[in-house]
Design an enzyme around this catalytic site. Structure first.
Site, mmCIF file in Angstrom:
data_model
loop_
_atom_site.group_PDB
_atom_site.id
_atom_site.type_symbol
_atom_site.label_atom_id
_atom_site.label_comp_id
_atom_site.label_asym_id
_atom_site.label_seq_id
_atom_site.Cartn_x
_atom_site.Cartn_y
_atom_site.Cartn_z
ATOM 1 N N GLU A 24 0.650 -1.137 -0.082
ATOM 2 C CA GLU A 24 0.153 0.014 0.054
ATOM 3 C C GLU A 24 0.840 1.276 0.207
ATOM 4 O O GLU A 24 0.822 2.053 0.749
ATOM 5 C CB GLU A 24 -1.036 0.107 1.201
ATOM 6 C CG GLU A 24 -2.010 -1.150 1.260
ATOM 7 C CD GLU A 24 -3.032 -1.110 2.124
ATOM 8 O OE1 GLU A 24 -3.073 -0.443 3.001
ATOM 9 O OE2 GLU A 24 -4.065 -1.917 1.949
ATOM 10 N N GLU A 68 -5.699 -8.486 -0.441
ATOM 11 C CA GLU A 68 -6.175 -8.110 0.654
ATOM 12 C C GLU A 68 -7.767 -7.794 0.309
ATOM 13 O O GLU A 68 -7.989 -6.614 -0.621
ATOM 14 C CB GLU A 68 -5.710 -6.792 1.342
ATOM 15 C CG GLU A 68 -4.232 -6.923 1.972
ATOM 16 C CD GLU A 68 -3.940 -5.955 2.752
ATOM 17 O OE1 GLU A 68 -4.865 -5.163 3.523
ATOM 18 O OE2 GLU A 68 -2.563 -5.370 2.840
HETATM 19 O O1 AHR Z 1 -5.049 -6.100 6.885
HETATM 20 C C1 AHR Z 1 -5.017 -4.984 7.583
HETATM 21 C C2 AHR Z 1 -4.354 -3.741 6.934
HETATM 22 O O2 AHR Z 1 -5.156 -3.337 6.024
HETATM 23 C C3 AHR Z 1 -3.025 -4.089 6.315
HETATM 24 O O3 AHR Z 1 -1.809 -4.036 7.060
HETATM 25 C C4 AHR Z 1 -2.930 -3.046 5.257
HETATM 26 O O4 AHR Z 1 -2.214 -3.362 4.355
HETATM 27 C C5 AHR Z 1 -4.308 -2.442 5.090
HETATM 28 O O5 AHR Z 1 -4.593 -1.301 4.781
#
Ligand code: AHR
Length: 489
Positions: free
Chosen positions: A172, A291
Site C-alpha cells: 500500500e 487483501e
Molecule cells: O489487513 C490490515 C491492514 O489493511 C494491512 O496491514 C494494510 O495493508 C491494510 O490497510
C-alpha cells in the site's frame, strides 16, 4: 422468485488458479502471537505452533499465505527475525503501535506454512527498507548455499532453500498512513530497481507491484498508470486491496458491495491494458487481489487498545451471518474474473479480521466467513464457466440496481459446481439450471448457509451457530449461500 442460470460447456472464462484461495498473516495484534504461535498452549507442537489452529487452516484450504504484512512490513527489517531467539531485538512496531518481540520471523513462518501445506507469499519492505535489503532476503531464502546469506539460512537450520516463488514489492505504498509513503513516480522507480535486483538473485521469482489501497483513493488510476509505466516489464502482477462494511446498517446495500469489487477489477484491467498498448508490449499484466474482506466491526474498540503492548487484541472483527454472505459474493466475483485475477488473499487468517478466532491459552473456532471460503476453496477449483443469469434486481443503494442473485459455475472433470448467493432479504429463489452440452447432471450435494438472523455470530461457546446444512437441491432460500455439486454423465 425465478432464477435461471445457463452454463454452456463451450463458453468458459478460464482456469481458476488455486492461489485465488490465498490468505494473509501479518505481525499485527494476535495473528502470530496467540494465533498461529503459542508455545505454552496445550495443543502447541514442538515448534510452538497451535495444532488446533493448524487443523482449521487445513480445513479452510489455503494454498498461499502472504507474510509478514501489511503495513507492518514497511517498518520491518527481516534480519531482526532470524538467528538465535535470545539475540533478537524487541522493537517498537510503528504501524500498529505495539511491541514486536521478533520471536517469530522468516524461518519460523516458513516452517509454519510448510506444516499448514501452504506456500509463502513474501512481502518486502520498500517503505523504510532498501532495494538491496529486499534482494538480500531473496538470496537468504532461495539461494542454495556458498554465500554469506544463504549460509546464514543453513546455519539457522534450513539446509534446503525455501524456494519462495511470489514476492510483493512493498505494501500500500499509495497510502499516506504507510511508513515511507511514496508518490507513484517514486514508488514506480524503486519497484523497478528492486525488481531487477531481486530477479538477479533468483530469476524464477514472480513479483507483485502495489496498485491502489482501494478504488476510493484520490490517486486511483493515475497511480496504476504511473507505477506501471516505470516497471511494466519487470513485474508480473499488480495488486488491488478492498475492504467493505455495513456502516449504515443497510443490509440490502451491504450485500451489493461485490459490485464495487467487480468494477475495481474491470477498471484496473483496463488501465493495465492501456499501459500495455502504449508500450507495444506482448505481456499481459495479471492481478493479485491480495487483501479483501469485511472490516469495520472492530474500528471503534481498536481506538481504546493500549499502545506498546505485545500482541494486543486489534482488528478482532466478530463476523455476522450477513458478513458471510458478502464474503460469498466477493468470492464469486473473484471467480468471475479468474482469467485476470490469478492470486487473491482473504485478509487475514487468524484473529485479525479473520475466519479463525482463538482464545490465547484456550479454544479456536470458525467464524461465519470461514464457511463460504472453505466451500469455494474446496469445490470451485477447475474451469470457470461464462454463465448467463436471469433473475430480478433490487435497489442496492450506493451500488445501484443489483441482481438478487450472485452466481458462478466451475467444472472439473465430471463434476460441476454452482456457487450462488441469494441476496434477497425477503424471497426464496427457485433455481432453473440449464447445463447446455454437459449431458445429464445428477445432484450430489446442496450445501446451504442460512440463518434467520442476519446478525448471528459464532462464538467459542456456540461455534456451530452459523454452519452449513443440506439444501433441497433447488431452493436458494432468502439471504443464503449455496453450493450445488453435480456429477456429469
Ligand atoms: O489487513 C490490515 C491492514 O489493511 C494491512 O496491514 C494494510 O495493508 C491494510 O490497510
Amino acid at each position: 422468485m425465478k432464477i435461471k442460470l445457463i452454463a454452456d460447456k463451450d463458453y468458459t472464462i478460464g482456469e481458476v488458479s488455486p492461489r485465488l484461495f490465498g490468505s494473509f498473516i501479518e505481525h499485527l495484534g494476535r495473528a502470530v502471537y496467540g494465533g498461529v504461535y503459542e508455545p505454552g498452549h496445550p495443543t502447541a507442537d514442538d515448534q510452538g505452533f497451535r495444532q488446533d489452529v493448524l487443523a482449521l487452516v487445513k480445513e479452510l484450504g489455503v494454498p498461499i499465505v502472504r507474510y509478514p504484512g501489511g503495513n507492518f512490513v514497511s517498518g520491518y527489517h527481516w534480519q531482526d527475525g532470524t538467528g538465535p531467539r535470545s539475540l533478537r531485538p524487541r522493537r517498537q512496531e510503528l504501524a500498529w503501535n505495539s511491541i514486536e518481540t521478533n520471536e517469530v520471523g522468516i524461518d519460523e513462518f516458513q516452517e509454519w506454512a510448510r506444516r499448514a501445506g501452504s506456500e509463502v507469499m513474501m512481502a518486502v519492505n520498500l517503505g523504510t527498507g532498501t532495494a538491496m535489503e529486499a534482494r538480500d532476503l531473496v538470496e537468504y531464502c532461495n539461494f542454495p548455499g556458498g554465500t554469506a546469506l544463504s549460509d546464514m539460512r543453513r546455519a539457522n537450520g534450513f539446509e534446503k532453500p525455501f524456494g519462495i516463488r511470489t514476492w510483493c514489492l512493498g505494501n500500500e505504498m499509495d497510502g499516506p498512513w504507510q511508513m515511507g509513503h511514496r508518490t507513484a513516480e517514486e514508488y514506480g522507480r524503486i519497484a523497478c530497481e528492486a525488481a531487477k535486483l531481486m530477479k538477479s538473485a533468483d530469476p524464477e521469482i514472480e513479483l507483485i507491484a502495489c496498485g491502489s489501497s482501494s478504488s476510493s483513493m484520490p490517486t486511483f488510476g493515475e497511480w496504476e498508470t504511473t507505477v506501471l509505466k516505470n516497471c511494466y516489464e519487470q513485474v508480473d502482477y499488480l495488486s488491488l486491496h478492498s475492504y467493505y462494511g455495513n456502516r449504515s446498517d443497510n443490509s440490502a446495500e451491504f450485500l451489493a458491495c461485490s459490485k464495487d469489487m467487480d468494477q475495481f477489477i474491470t477498471d484496473v484491467s483496463a488501465i493495465c491494458d492501456a499501459v500495455k498498448a502504449t508500450r507495444h508490449s506482448q505481456k499481459t499484466m495479471y492481478l493479485s487481489f491480495d487483501e479483501w474482506n469485511v472490516w469495520f466491526h472492530s474500528n471503534e474498540q481498536d481506538k481504546k487498545v493500549e499502545k506498546w503492548t505485545v500482541a494486543p487484541p486489534l482488528l478482532e472483527d466478530i463476523y455476522t451471518f450477513e458478513d458471510a454472505l458478502v464474503a460469498g459474493c466477493l468470492l464469486i466475483t473473484l471467480l468471475k474474473h479468474c482469467d485476470r485475477v490469478k492470486i487473491a488473499c482473504l485478509a487475514q487468517l487468524v484473529n485479525v479480521i479473520a475466519p479463525i478466532m482463538t482464545e490465547t491459552g484456550g479454544r479456536a473456532w470458525a467464524q461465519t466467513i470461514f464457511h463460504p471460503f472453505r466451500d469455494a476453496s474446496r469445490f470451485a477449483r477447475g474451469t470457470a464457466l461464462n454463465c448467463r443469469l436471469d433473475c430480478p434486481t433490487y435497489d442496492g443503494g450506493v451500488y445501484g440496481e443489483t441482481p438478487c442473485v450472485e452466481a458462478a459455475a466451475v467444472v472439473s472433470g465430471d463434476e460441476l459446481t454452482v456457487l450462488a448467493v441469494n441476496r434477497s432479504l425477503t424471497e426464496d429463489g427457485e433455481l432453473d439450471l440449464d447445463l447446455r452440452g454437459f449431458g445429464t447432471p445428477e445432484l450430489m450435494e446442496h450445501r446451504q448457509l442460512w440463518h434467520a438472523d442476519l446478525k448471528a455470530v459464532n462464538t467459542a461457546e456456540k461455534p456451530e451457530n452459523v454452519a452449513p446444512s443440506a439444501g433441497d437441491g433447488r431452493t436458494l432460500r432468502r439471504h443464503s449461500w449455496n453450493v450445488l455439486r453435480y456429477k456429469l454423465k
